[in-house]
Scaffold this motif. Structure first.
Motif, PDB file in Angstrom:
ATOM      1  N   LEU A   1      -0.804  -5.422   0.180  1.00  0.00           N
ATOM      2  CA  LEU A   1       0.227  -5.237  -0.844  1.00  0.00           C
ATOM      3  C   LEU A   1       1.078  -6.495  -1.001  1.00  0.00           C
ATOM      4  O   LEU A   1       1.391  -6.913  -2.125  1.00  0.00           O
ATOM      5  N   ARG A   2       1.448  -7.127   0.121  1.00  0.00           N
ATOM      6  CA  ARG A   2       2.215  -8.372   0.032  1.00  0.00           C
ATOM      7  C   ARG A   2       1.419  -9.451  -0.688  1.00  0.00           C
ATOM      8  O   ARG A   2       1.950 -10.203  -1.501  1.00  0.00           O
TER       9      ARG A   2
ATOM     10  N   ALA B   1       3.514   6.455   3.020  1.00  0.00           N
ATOM     11  CA  ALA B   1       3.543   5.416   4.046  1.00  0.00           C
ATOM     12  C   ALA B   1       2.290   4.568   3.949  1.00  0.00           C
ATOM     13  O   ALA B   1       1.208   5.061   3.612  1.00  0.00           O
ATOM     14  N   PHE B   2       2.432   3.247   4.227  1.00  0.00           N
ATOM     15  CA  PHE B   2       1.314   2.311   4.224  1.00  0.00           C
ATOM     16  C   PHE B   2       1.038   1.865   5.658  1.00  0.00           C
ATOM     17  O   PHE B   2       1.968   1.700   6.468  1.00  0.00           O
ATOM     18  N   SER B   3      -0.209   1.648   5.925  1.00  0.00           N
ATOM     19  CA  SER B   3      -0.588   1.084   7.215  1.00  0.00           C
ATOM     20  C   SER B   3      -0.302  -0.420   7.214  1.00  0.00           C
ATOM     21  O   SER B   3       0.034  -1.007   6.175  1.00  0.00           O
ATOM     22  N   ALA B   4      -0.472  -1.034   8.412  1.00  0.00           N
ATOM     23  CA  ALA B   4      -0.211  -2.475   8.507  1.00  0.00           C
ATOM     24  C   ALA B   4      -1.169  -3.270   7.623  1.00  0.00           C
ATOM     25  O   ALA B   4      -0.755  -4.227   6.942  1.00  0.00           O
ATOM     26  N   ASP B   5      -2.444  -2.873   7.586  1.00  0.00           N
ATOM     27  CA  ASP B   5      -3.402  -3.583   6.734  1.00  0.00           C
ATOM     28  C   ASP B   5      -3.069  -3.403   5.254  1.00  0.00           C
ATOM     29  O   ASP B   5      -3.180  -4.348   4.450  1.00  0.00           O
ATOM     30  N   GLU B   6      -2.669  -2.194   4.903  1.00  0.00           N
ATOM     31  CA  GLU B   6      -2.332  -1.948   3.496  1.00  0.00           C
ATOM     32  C   GLU B   6      -1.096  -2.740   3.082  1.00  0.00           C
ATOM     33  O   GLU B   6      -1.020  -3.244   1.952  1.00  0.00           O
ATOM     34  N   LEU B   7      -0.126  -2.835   3.988  1.00  0.00           N
ATOM     35  CA  LEU B   7       1.059  -3.635   3.674  1.00  0.00           C
ATOM     36  C   LEU B   7       0.713  -5.109   3.485  1.00  0.00           C
ATOM     37  O   LEU B   7       1.276  -5.794   2.625  1.00  0.00           O
ATOM     38  N   ARG B   8      -0.231  -5.605   4.302  1.00  0.00           N
ATOM     39  CA  ARG B   8      -0.651  -7.000   4.156  1.00  0.00           C
ATOM     40  C   ARG B   8      -1.281  -7.226   2.784  1.00  0.00           C
ATOM     41  O   ARG B   8      -0.976  -8.212   2.091  1.00  0.00           O
TER      42      ARG B   8
END
Length: 201
Positions: free
Chosen positions: A11-12, A2-9
């Protein structure tokens, strides 16, 4: 994983840059590097957990039938994590198939094993070239008659006539033939008597 919200940002943003490369500010570069390190750590941790799970599964399998409940639970977790059952697992499940859970897991494991074998055979077949049909032999090259040989297709060569053949070697002359002796000059005639000399004059 699972990724956190910051990590997803992050990653995008990294995926967008992969599609459309553009210069990045230093802080975004650092964020991408931190995300890459986090992914590497997660992968390593998943590998360690998988190794522990398989080691526990082997221990519970060796302790059967006393560890039946724990073994079946661990086997389900291992299968969910992508584990391919081994022949020892199939043998253990056959010995426990009187239990409904063991019978269901046996059917599931047999299906996984069969698909694994088919995939392995398909890879082997695709990597090994199929037996080709016997190739048609290439046409033979027309042979040309060589001096002293026979033509592959034509008639036998004509024997050279004496005029065509190479000159015959003469025997080596003897020294007396190569250098004949000189003829000695004839001795001068004796002078004629005076009476004969007058007659001749």
């Amino acid at each position: 994983m699972a990724f956190s919200a910051d990590e997803l940002r992050v990653l995008r943003r990294a995926l967008a840059l992969a599609l459309r490369p553009a210069p990045l500010p230093a802080d975004e570069v650092r964020e991408c590097l931190r995300l890459a390190e986090s992914v590497d750590e997660a992968i390593s941790e998943a590998g360690r957990l998988r190794a522990f799970l398989l080691a526990d599964l082997a221990r519970y399998r060796e302790a059967l039938p006393g560890s039946t409940t724990g073994y079946l639970e661990l086997l389900q977790d291992a299968l969910a994590a992508g584990y391919r059952p081994q022949p020892d697992d199939l043998a253990a499940l056959r010995s426990l198939r009187e239990l409904p859970l063991a019978a269901a897991l046996l059917v599931r494991c047999q299906g996984i094993a069969e698909r694994s074998v088919r995939a392995r055979l398909a890879r082997t077949t695709s990597s090994t070239p199929a037996a080709a049909a016997p190739a048609t032999p290439a046409p033979r090259t027309r042979l040309t008659a060589l001096p002293g040989g026979l033509s592959a297709t034509g008639p036998a060569p004509r024997k050279p006539a004496p005029a065509d053949g190479p000159p015959r070697e003469r025997p080596m002359p003897k020294p007396s033939e190569a250098f004949p002796p000189r003829k000695r000059p004839a001795p001068p005639a004796p002078p004629a008597p005076p009476g004969e000399r007058r007659e001749a004059s």
